[in-house]
Design an enzyme around this catalytic site. Structure first.
Site, PDB file in Angstrom:
ATOM      1  N   ALA A  89       0.836  -1.205   0.000  1.00 52.11           N
ATOM      2  CA  ALA A  89       0.000   0.000   0.000  1.00 52.11           C
ATOM      3  C   ALA A  89       0.865   1.247   0.000  1.00 52.11           C
ATOM      4  CB  ALA A  89      -0.920   0.004   1.216  1.00 52.11           C
ATOM      5  N   ASP A  90       0.535   2.173  -0.896  1.00 47.13           N
ATOM      6  CA  ASP A  90       1.178   3.484  -0.849  1.00 47.13           C
ATOM      7  C   ASP A  90       0.261   4.431  -0.074  1.00 47.13           C
ATOM      8  OD1 ASP A  90      -0.871   4.223  -2.599  1.00 47.13           O
ATOM      9  OD2 ASP A  90       0.424   4.225  -4.372  1.00 47.13           O
ATOM     10  N   SER A  91       0.609   5.705  -0.018  1.00 47.76           N
ATOM     11  CA  SER A  91      -0.182   6.642   0.791  1.00 47.76           C
ATOM     12  C   SER A  91      -1.608   6.799   0.256  1.00 47.76           C
ATOM     13  CB  SER A  91       0.509   8.006   0.872  1.00 47.76           C
ATOM     14  OG  SER A  91       0.709   8.525  -0.425  1.00 47.76           O
ATOM     15  N   ASP A  93      -3.325   4.455  -1.360  1.00 51.84           N
ATOM     16  CA  ASP A  93      -4.018   3.226  -0.972  1.00 51.84           C
ATOM     17  C   ASP A  93      -4.468   3.293   0.478  1.00 51.84           C
ATOM     18  OD1 ASP A  93      -3.714   1.853  -3.442  1.00 51.84           O
ATOM     19  OD2 ASP A  93      -1.691   1.224  -2.886  1.00 51.84           O
ATOM     20  N   THR A  94      -3.607   3.809   1.330  1.00 53.07           N
ATOM     21  CA  THR A  94      -3.936   3.902   2.753  1.00 53.07           C
ATOM     22  C   THR A  94      -5.127   4.833   2.976  1.00 53.07           C
ATOM     23  OG1 THR A  94      -1.622   3.474   3.318  1.00 53.07           O
ATOM     24  CG2 THR A  94      -3.000   4.408   5.048  1.00 53.07           C
TER      25      THR A  94
END
Length: 136
Positions: A89-91, A93-94
């Site tokens: 997860a990237d930012s 996605d978070t």
């Protein structure tokens, strides 16, 4: 009256001269009791760790939402200890995961709180806290 689910206390002695016993307290939490030696004991040489865990059902729901949001295969291991970054997860996605959790649980997560969510367990614990506050 306050209630707590999945509360556990863990005593971690810094010395091996301590005797540790694990005890069930009123059927709701595990406590490691520590017998201290009578001499040579220094204050501050004992660590106390308290952690409150979310209900397994909440953790399972969060795992499911994370798996769906990140398009992970059903057989990919996602547990409470899973870090979002380790799952890829990237930012963005978070942020989308947090939005999905807000929708699923009918809560609103403040940006400051969302920044502290690193694992599935962190998310589940925060959700239970917010749901409890909402119903109070």
């Amino acid at each position: 009256m306050a209630s707590s689910t999945g509360l556990s206390l863990k005593f971690s002695p810094l010395s091996t001269s301590f005797k540790q016993n694990k005890v069930l307290l009123r059927g709701i939490c595990n406590v490691n009791s520590v017998s201290l030696p009578s001499r040579g004991m220094r204050l501050g040489s004992l660590r106390l760790r308290v952690s409150c865990a979310a209900k397994p059902e909440t953790v399972d729901k969060v795992c499911s939402i994370v798996r769906k949001q990140l398009a992970l295969p059903k057989d990919s291991p996602v547990t409470g200890e899973s870090k979002f970054s380790a799952l890829g997860a990237d930012s963005l996605d978070t942020v989308e995961i947090v939005m999905g959790l807000e929708e699923e649980f009918g809560i609103s997560v403040e940006e400051e709180s969302a920044q502290h969510i690193l694992t599935v367990q962190d998310a589940a614990d925060l959700i239970e806290k917010l749901v409890e506050q909402k119903s109070a």
